[in-house]
Design a protein around this motif. Structure first.
Motif, PDB file in Angstrom:
ATOM      1  N   GLN A  43       0.851  -1.188   0.000  1.00 32.03           N
ATOM      2  CA  GLN A  43       0.000   0.000   0.000  1.00 32.03           C
ATOM      3  C   GLN A  43       0.884   1.234   0.000  1.00 32.03           C
ATOM      4  OE1 GLN A  43      -2.197  -0.843   3.636  1.00 32.03           O
ATOM      5  NE2 GLN A  43      -4.034  -1.170   2.390  1.00 32.03           N
ATOM      6  N   GLN A  55       2.405  12.995  -4.294  1.00 30.26           N
ATOM      7  CA  GLN A  55       1.087  12.460  -3.954  1.00 30.26           C
ATOM      8  C   GLN A  55       0.758  11.172  -4.701  1.00 30.26           C
ATOM      9  OE1 GLN A  55      -2.068  14.921  -2.962  1.00 30.26           O
ATOM     10  NE2 GLN A  55      -0.590  15.475  -1.388  1.00 30.26           N
ATOM     11  N   GLY A 105       4.668  10.751   2.932  1.00 28.82           N
ATOM     12  CA  GLY A 105       3.863   9.593   2.601  1.00 28.82           C
ATOM     13  C   GLY A 105       4.276   8.326   3.327  1.00 28.82           C
ATOM     14  N   ARG A 129       0.856   5.349  -0.054  1.00 28.56           N
ATOM     15  CA  ARG A 129      -0.053   6.466   0.238  1.00 28.56           C
ATOM     16  C   ARG A 129       0.675   7.797   0.214  1.00 28.56           C
ATOM     17  NH1 ARG A 129      -2.933   3.377  -0.760  1.00 28.56           N
ATOM     18  NH2 ARG A 129      -4.547   2.233   0.341  1.00 28.56           N
ATOM     19  N   ASP A 130       0.241   8.663  -0.706  1.00 32.21           N
ATOM     20  CA  ASP A 130       0.710  10.061  -0.695  1.00 32.21           C
ATOM     21  C   ASP A 130       2.209  10.215  -0.712  1.00 32.21           C
ATOM     22  OD1 ASP A 130      -1.756  11.196  -0.717  1.00 32.21           O
ATOM     23  OD2 ASP A 130      -1.967  11.084   1.480  1.00 32.21           O
ATOM     24  N   SER A 164      -0.356   7.438  -4.744  1.00 32.25           N
ATOM     25  CA  SER A 164      -1.015   6.435  -3.903  1.00 32.25           C
ATOM     26  C   SER A 164      -1.507   5.301  -4.780  1.00 32.25           C
ATOM     27  CB  SER A 164      -2.212   7.026  -3.169  1.00 32.25           C
ATOM     28  OG  SER A 164      -1.826   8.149  -2.427  1.00 32.25           O
TER      29      SER A 164
END
Ligand SMILES: Nc1ncnc2c1ncn2[C@@H]1O[C@H](COP(=O)(O)OP(=O)(O)OP(=O)(O)O)[C@@H](O)[C@H]1O
Ligand SMILES: Nc1ncnc2c1ncn2[C@@H]1O[C@H](COP(=O)(O)OP(=O)(O)OP(=O)(O)O)[C@@H](O)[C@H]1O
Ligand SMILES: [Mg+2]
Ligand SMILES: [Mg+2]
Lengths: 257, 353, 298, 246, 385
Positions: free
Chosen positions: A6, A22, A59, A8-9, A24
């Motif tokens: 995963q 950014q 992130g 994210r950001d 994701s």
């Protein structure tokens, strides 16, 4: 059940260059996730962030439920992450088998003392792992090239050796950076075939960067498109290929096969 | 890609069977053949150098960490032998490994510097190490005797077997067997390391450090280990040297010595155990052989005041320099490769066409 | 009371010699990427040649100096053409080894020609001094400083404003790719060696002149300048000079202070001081003061 | 008239078998010629023979000749570059510790100083991505950006004959189109191009004629138009829907 | 009776070994020492040889002043020679001492370590560094020094440097003086300002210095710049003729003494040995420049000749025979070139107590004029080894 990987950001910049911004996405277990985008879009940088070669400015990155940030590079292999390099990362003076055998490094135990004195357990371990290597060498058809320093081999072969080394690490997540760049049609087809076999046999999750759209379309489950570090599209290959933003930024008007 | 790299691969393969037999015969017979001559002593020096070169080759040849700092560890080994064997009166089987341990510790201390530095900068830190070593050796009088140097008279006996007096053989003959026996042991140990997991990891670091990390190699640990092991081997060589010569002083552990060791592994063959040994023998014998040759040339004088175009010494130095360059240009893979290429046309490595 | 200003000036003058030597190292490094140990041999050769032009041929110093520089430069370029050209594709440390071998050979040349006896340069400087800020300074040291400063200026223009300078950096970076651009590495390397030879000779003359004698020991002085090159960053001419002066000052100051302040650090601490500086410094700035970081990317 | 012709050229690398074995083909004045073939066929070797870089790889010509502009092509690489032969080497080979602009200026090493400014402008117009990176070390760029530098560097010498070894390597489809455009452009200006490519479709689309090498020998030559439709070529080099092989 | 053949003696020719730095920075000393041996033995051979019939042959090897090389060269030569007429250097000689014991080999060391005096395997000649320093220092105290002299040392950090300083300290202790500052230098020093400033700030009136000629030039040059003008007493090896042409010669003449031995070069009046020496040079090596190191070699050869003659007289040229000859040898007269050495039984050996203080004078052949010749200070007589 949550995804294997995963992101994210995630963001990172070098001086004035914002290489990722950014970003994701999720990569599901046993899927093949592709990243495409114009040159300098940040694809390799993304790989580098995933493999602790760079530390993102912002992130989070989670793998198997734990964070990958702050993990040391040398521990990645043990955690089940392996990668290949855009510019090839072979050990030039070693031959194919030795390169692949190095993929077994973290699976093996033997230290300096054991190696120097050649304890029976050490010999056994060495033999076992050489066996595994032989299987991979066989799978990739590298037999004819044993004994030659890898630097002296043809580009296509070297790409295979690098893949073999990554396979030897028995990874859960395999990151391939432009695996078919510089390969001809036949070799590209062979590489595609091998990737299929890997997926079938080892259920390996694969993250892949490639500019060869034909190659990608047939393999990828999902595709992420980056431009100047920003995600501009994410979805099934067929959909992404038709996305006007992607066509404008990356594919151009006519798509070379 | 030059064929030098093929050499690196071939050189790591086991030699064929006739070779060990030949070597064993030489080992036993040479001291008798050479009798009590000067050349026997040169052979002992060559053996000591071979041990040092095996150590350096592991570090420089296999791990890619070029070091001029070998003299520091050789010196430390010699002084350790003096302290353990003479001052403290410990027996051979303690002072020799003890010297190795001292070398190991010092190598482990120096190793971390190599983690931050690469290429020329690493070379320069090891270069500085030589001078820092000289400073320590000339000032730590209690151990080294200061600038005046110290005598080293230490026992070389394991229980009833005295290597200074084996079945009535001379000291030089005994030392030949002792030193070359240790050459064999070090070669075997290092050969094993090179051909196992840790050795491969070292070579991976040499070829591509960053990638090495991605396959799970702990680069810092490995580099420090390479420094420590190489220094330990060097210290053993230094200890044997001290024991054999019986007197050492700081000026010996100079930069030139470090350069000579690098010359050994380049001339012999980088990254191959046999290469280190061959290089050590060549570099040790070369000046003496050249002295023999040069002395009989017509235009050469023993010293400057005797007329003649050039002195033996100058010619010797010049030939030495020229030969090193010659080896570099003509046999870039080192003599080990030249030898194995000549001897092993049959077992040539497979090559795709 | 020890006079601090005097020490600084003395350090400057010693440092300016190191700087000149260091510039020669930088020159070859920039074009070839190797540390050229033969520099010391060239330095010694240059000093002996200048001495010979003055004492043997009777020319004046200001004619002998350029003549000797030219001759040493040509010898250096010749070495490049005959030996180092052939080692173009070899790994750096093989080449370093070769420079060492060349040093061994070079050292024998003046000795064979002129013997081991010490010789006088018979330069016009002698013990001439001027007074600056109430400190007596040898004129030869001022000249040395001026030469070092001048050389840096010339080299800076050369490297960053001329095509040859760019070609040199390109060749060091990737010789084959440079060839492919139409650059002649032989010419580039020969030029670099030529300039390095001239600088070596200049340093040798300044080192053997004034109140010093010309002796075979000169070739070892070059080794003492190596910390300066590293401190300054191998590839920066300005760094070489700054490094040289720092090392010179450090050496003189340590010689004056260490025996009283820190006798337990051993005798002659000033001689290892440059090496301690070098090691300590590299830990914090592995690329040296002015050097550029290697642009490694994954 | 042919600008470049290879006549029965054979090349052997030290200690290896023949890499080129009696190869002949021509690059006409003002034309784009594609040189194709599987890995190891000898394409790079042919380019090296033309650019004079063989000796750097332990190779030498063992037979045949190369003619350029009506005269035998001999001499060192520098001479050939001055005569108008520029190249993009296999594997990018940018100078990693020189800035992008310095890399480009190196490419203009043999060009009169006056032309450098306009040369730079052209390259930046072709690869706008490089403009913002002029002062960055080339080694820090992404793979594709480095390839742009490599191509731009070759264009800097304003060549009469441009040798390209896999210029599309690692480039995004759009950039490949840009490069294709650029090649057409310099072709229109009167220069010739010899293009080595794995991407045969692209190469055949761009070129007027092509030569296919296999294990050091010329297998097929002809007009690109014809080769595109040649069933043998289609099968071996073009193949529809690469990924669909399974 | 016929002499028995032994290693190094084939019944006609006596072979002697020389190990000397013929290369490297110390060759400037080793070459003239070796030349001294050659000239002496050429003369002996011309006169028919040792004991009138045994010609002498020299085997010379280079040790570059390195001990490892010395050991190797020693081993190379040892079975071909009767003894060694010269082994150059203190640390190099120390390196072969253990072997000398086992081999029963006699060596004439070309160095002045006081330790040599009582070594049964060594045949030293001349005054030790200690004695030369003692006498020169005493002379200074007796002539120039004020009541409360500030004395200092600037010495090399090695046995050579320490030996002379020992002599200075000995005299200082005897006369109740303090050493105000003792500063070290090393072979690779280039500047010396740091050291000079230290000495200057200590207010030194006399600085005892052990160094080599190029460094001496720089030391006095920088002292001149610093306006530092103490009485420099320099140990013998610091001198070289080239200094006479150097710009520092004025300063040298004014401020520097040499602690040496023997007589002025060419002074045949005070020393019959000098006449002999000059005749030998003229006959065998006319291009030899005046050089104290040449004299050392020449004298060593003379002492060795005396020892071998003794062995021949005993009828035994074996190693034991030579050692025995050394132990039973009489005084050797060096014709005033250096002080007489009392050899003989090891515990009774007595090196010369006399030495000479020289000043610099550019008019003299070797640039040195004797200030006080062949004298022994009271401390020199007392100095024990
Ligand atoms: N270490 C670094 N220092 C400076 N800039 C960097 C660094 N690493 C990457 N970049 C910049 O970040 C941007 C993204 O680079 P990246 O290599 O990720 O591109 P990419 O998407 O892989 O491109 P390509 O398809 O050409 O390989 C580029 O502009 C590159 O120049
Ligand atoms: N330096 C070299 N030394 C020895 N053999 C070489 C060398 N370079 C290439 N070869 C061999 O020559 C043959 C032709 O190689 P070449 O590089 O010209 O092929 P290519 O067609 O460019 O292949 P690719 O598509 O992989 O770039 C190959 O068999 C290769 O192994
Ligand atoms: Mg990339
Ligand atoms: Mg190719």
């Amino acid at each position: 059940m949550s995804a294997l990987l995963q992101v994210r950001d995630v963001g990172i910049s070098f001086g004035g260059v914002r290489a990722l911004d950014q970003v994701s996405f999720d990569v599901e277990e046993a899927s093949l996730f592709a990243v495409i985008g114009p040159n300098g879009a940040g694809k390799t940088t993304l790989f580098n962030c995933l493999t602790a070669a760079y530390r993102p400015d912002r992130g989070t990155i989670d793998f198997k439920g734990g964070s990958l940030l702050g993990v040391r590079r040398r521990d990645l292999a043990g955690m089940g992450i392996a990668r290949t390099f855009q510019n090839l990362g072979l050990f030039d003076k070693l031959d194919a088998a030795e390169n692949v055998l190095l993929g077994r490094h973290s699976a093996m135990q033997c230290g300096f003392l054991g190696a120097a004195l050649q304890f029976p357990a050490v010999r056994r371990e060495e033999a076992n792992n050489r066996g595994k290597v032989a299987e991979i060498v066989d799978l990739l058809g590298l037999d004819p090239y044993l004994g030659t320093p890898s630097a002296m081999l043809l580009y296509g072969i070297r790409k295979l050796i690098e893949l073999g080394r990554a396979l030897a690490m028995e990874p859960d997540l395999l990151l391939l950076d432009e695996p078919v760049a510089g390969l001809n049609r036949e070799e590209t087809a062979r590489m595609a075939e091998i990737i299929r076999i890997i997926r079938r046999r080892f259920k390996t999750t694969i993250l892949l960067v490639e500019h060869d759209m034909g190659f990608l379309m047939s393999l990828a489950d999902r595709v992420l498109v980056l431009e100047y570090g920003c995600p501009i599209a994410l979805g099934r290959p067929e959909d992404v290929q038709k996305d006007p933003k992607v066509i404008a930024a990356y594919l151009g008007t006519e798509v070379p096969a | 890609m030059s064929s030098a790299e093929t050499a690196a691969v071939t050189a790591r393969r086991m030699p064929s069977l006739s070779m060990p037999v030949l070597l064993a015969v030489c080992y036993v017979a040479l001291p008798f053949v050479l009798g009590n001559s000067f050349w026997l002593q040169v052979s002992v020096y060559a053996g000591i150098a071979a041990i040092g070169a095996i150590g350096l080759n592991l570090l420089t040849g296999n791990t890619g960490q070029v070091s001029l700092g070998h003299p520091f560890f050789l010196g430390a080994g010699a002084y350790a032998a003096g302290v353990f064997g003479q001052d403290w009166g410990l027996p051979f089987w303690i002072w020799l490994p003890g010297a190795g341990l001292v070398g190991f510790g010092l190598g482990a201390l120096v190793g971390p510097f190599a983690l931050r530095l690469r290429g020329n900068y690493l070379v320069m830190v090891t270069f500085a190490l030589v001078f820092i070593g000289l400073h320590i050796f000339s000032n730590w009088s209690a151990v080294t005797g200061g600038a005046a140097g110290r005598g080293i008279s230490v026992p070389v006996a394991i229980g009833p077997i005295d290597f200074a007096d084996l079945f009535g053989a001379t000291r030089d003959q005994c030392y030949f067997w002792l030193v070359w026996g240790i050459v064999g042991i070090s070669a075997w140990l290092v050969f094993n390391i090179i051909n196992s997991r840790p050795g491969r990891a070292l070579m991976a670091i040499r070829d591509r450090e960053l990638t090495a990390e991605f396959v799970g190699i702990d680069v810092s640990h490995m580099k420090i280990a390479a420094f420590a092991i190489s220094s330990a081997v060097a210290a053993v060589a230094g200890a044997l040297y001290g024991a054999y010569v019986q007197y050492v002083s700081p000026v010996e552990w100079n930069l030139l010595l470090g350069i000579q060791y690098i010359a050994m592994i380049i001339v012999g063959g980088i990254g191959s155990v046999a290469g280190g040994v061959i290089g050590a023998v060549v570099i040790t014998f070369l000046p003496h052989l050249m002295r023999e040759v040069a002395g009989s040339l017509p235009f050469v004088a023993v010293n400057q005041s005797d007329g003649g175009l050039i002195t033996v010494f100058a010619l010797n130095q010049i030939l030495f320099g020229v030969l090193i360059v010659f080896f570099l240009v003509v046999a870039p893979g080192g003599l080990a490769r030249a030898v194995s290429a000549a001897a092993g046309r049959l077992s040539a490595p497979r090559r795709h066409k | 009371m020890i006079d601090f200003t005097k020490l600084i000036f003395a350090g400057l003058s010693l440092g300016s010699v190191y700087a000149l030597i260091a510039l020669g190292f930088v020159m070859v490094y920039k074009a070839t990427g190797i540390l050229n140990f033969a520099q010391g041999g060239l330095l010694m050769l240059g000093a002996y040649l200048a001495q010979y032009f003055i004492n043997g041929l009777g020319t004046t110093f200001w004619i002998a100096l350029p003549m000797a520089m030219l001759a040493t430069g040509l010898v250096a370029a010749g070495l490049q053409r005959t030996i180092f050209d052939k080692l173009l594709t070899h790994p750096a440390f093989t080449v370093i080894m070769a420079t060492w071998a060349v040093l061994i050979v070079l050292e024998q040349v003046p000795i064979t020609l002129f013997g081991y006896d010490f010789l006088n340069m018979n330069d016009p400087f002698g013990l001439a001094m001027v007074s600056i800020a109430s400190v007596q300074v040898f004129t030869i040291d001022l000249w040395t400083l001026a030469f070092a400063a001048g050389s840096v200026a010339v080299l800076a223009v050369f490297f960053f404003r001329t095509r040859m300078g760019l070609a040199m950096r390109a060749t060091a970076s990737d010789p084959e790719a440079a060839i492919a651009q139409g650059i002649e590495p032989r010419l580039v390397h020969a030029t670099a060696w030529f300039v390095a030879g001239m600088l070596a000779c200049l340093a040798g003359v300044m080192l053997g002149g004034g109140s010093r004698l010309v002796s075979p020991e000169l070739s070892h002085v070059a080794l003492r300048a190596i910390p300066a090159v590293i401190l300054g960053g191998l590839s920066s001419p300005l760094g070489a000079v700054v490094g040289g002066i720092l090392i010179g000052i450090a050496e003189v100051l340590t010689a004056a202070w260490a025996p009283t302040l820190a006798p337990w650090l051993g005798k002659n601490l000033h001689l290892v001081m440059p090496y301690f500086l070098l090691v300590g410094f590299l830990m914090f700035r592995p690329q040296g003061l002015f050097g550029q970081r290697q642009s490694g990317r994954v | 008239m042919a600008l470049l012709s290879l006549n029965n050229l054979s090349v052997r690398y030290r200690g290896a078998s023949l890499a080129l074995d009696g190869v002949s083909f021509e690059v006409p004045e003002n034309a784009i010629v594609a040189l194709l073939g599987p890995n190891g066929a000898g394409k790079t070797t042919a380019l090296r023979a033309i650019s004079g870089l063989l000796s750097h790889h332990g190779g030498g010509e063992v037979g045949g000749s190369i003619e350029y502009d009506g005269r035998p092509l001999t001499g060192r690489t520098a001479t050939r570059v001055r005569a108008g032969i520029a190249q993009v080497m296999e594997g990018r080979r940018v100078f990693p510790d020189l800035s992008v602009e310095e890399n480009l200026l190196c490419g203009g090493f043999t060009r009169p100083r006056t032309g450098l400014g306009s040369g730079l402008d052209e390259v930046y117009a072709l690869f706008p991505d490089l403009v913002g990176r002029r002062q960055d070390m080339a080694g820090l760029l992404s793979g594709g950006q480095q390839q742009m530098v490599a191509v731009g560097r070759a264009l800097m010498s304003d060549p009469r004959l441009l040798l390209l070894d896999e210029p599309s390597l690692g480039l995004a489809p759009m950039v490949i189109q840009q490069i294709a455009g650029a090649l057409n452009q310099i072709n229109e200006r009167g220069a010739s191009v010899l293009l080595v490519e794995q991407n045969a479709t692209l190469a055949l689309a761009l070129s007027s004629s092509a030569c296919i090498l296999e294990t050091g020998r010329v297998a097929i030559t002809g007009a690109s138009r014809d080769l595109k439709d040649d069933p043998k070529v289609r099968e071996a080099y073009l193949g529809q829907g690469v990924g669909a092989a399974a | 009776a016929e002499l028995e053949e032994v290693p190094g003696f084939d019944g006609e020719t006596i072979t002697l070994g020389i190990i000397s730095p013929l290369s490297g920075p110390v060759a400037v000393l080793g070459l003239p020492v070796t030349a001294g041996h050659e000239v002496w033995f050429e003369r002996i051979n011309e006169q028919g040889g040792i004991a009138g019939k045994y010609k002498v042959k020299l085997l010379t090897e280079d040790n570059a002043n390195q001990e490892a090389l010395t050991v190797q060269q020693y081993n190379k030569l040892k079975n071909q020679v009767v003894s060694f007429s010269q082994v150059f250097g203190t640390h190099t000689t120390k390196a072969i001492l253990p072997q000398l014991r086992t081999d029963k080999m006699v060596v004439a060391p070309a160095s002045f370590d006081s330790y040599w005096v009582h070594d049964p395997n060594l045949l030293p000649v001349g005054a030790t560094y200690q004695i030369m320093a003692v006498n020169a220092f005493a002379h200074w105290l007796d002539t120039e020094a004020d009541d409360d002299p500030v004395i200092c040392g600037l010495v090399r950090d090695d046995p050579y440097g320490e030996a002379g300083m020992d002599g200075i300290k000995f005299v200082a202790e005897k006369r109740g003086l303090e050493i105000a500052a003792e500063v070290t230098l090393s072979q690779s020093d280039q500047d010396f300002t740091g050291q000079i400033e230290q000495l200057k700030s200590a207010g030194c009136e006399m600085v005892f210095v052990t160094t080599v000629p190029p460094q001496l030039a720089r030391i006095v040059g920088n002292s001149a710049r610093a306006g530092f003008e103490p009485r420099w007493i320099a140990q013998w090896p610091s001198w070289h003729g080239a200094l006479l042409d150097s710009p520092v010669v004025d300063y040298l003449e004014k401020n520097v003494w040499l602690a040496g031995e023997g007589t002025e070069w060419g002074n045949q009046a005070n020393s019959p040995g000098m006449a002999e020496l000059e005749a030998d040079i003229a006959a065998h090596k006319p291009d030899q420049a005046p050089n104290v190191w040449f004299v050392l070699g020449y004298n060593q050869a003379r002492a060795v000749t005396a020892m071998i003659e003794k062995a021949v007289a005993h009828g035994d040229l074996s190693r034991e025979g030579v050692m025995n000859a050394l132990a039973t040898m009489d005084n050797v007269d060096f014709g005033g070139l250096i002080g007489d050495y009392h050899y003989g039984a090891i515990e009774k050996r007595n090196p010369p107590r006399k030495s000479t203080v020289f000043g610099v004078d550019r008019e003299k052949p070797f640039g040195l004029k004797s200030l006080k010749e062949n004298f022994a200070s009271p401390e020199a007589a007392e100095y024990s080894y």
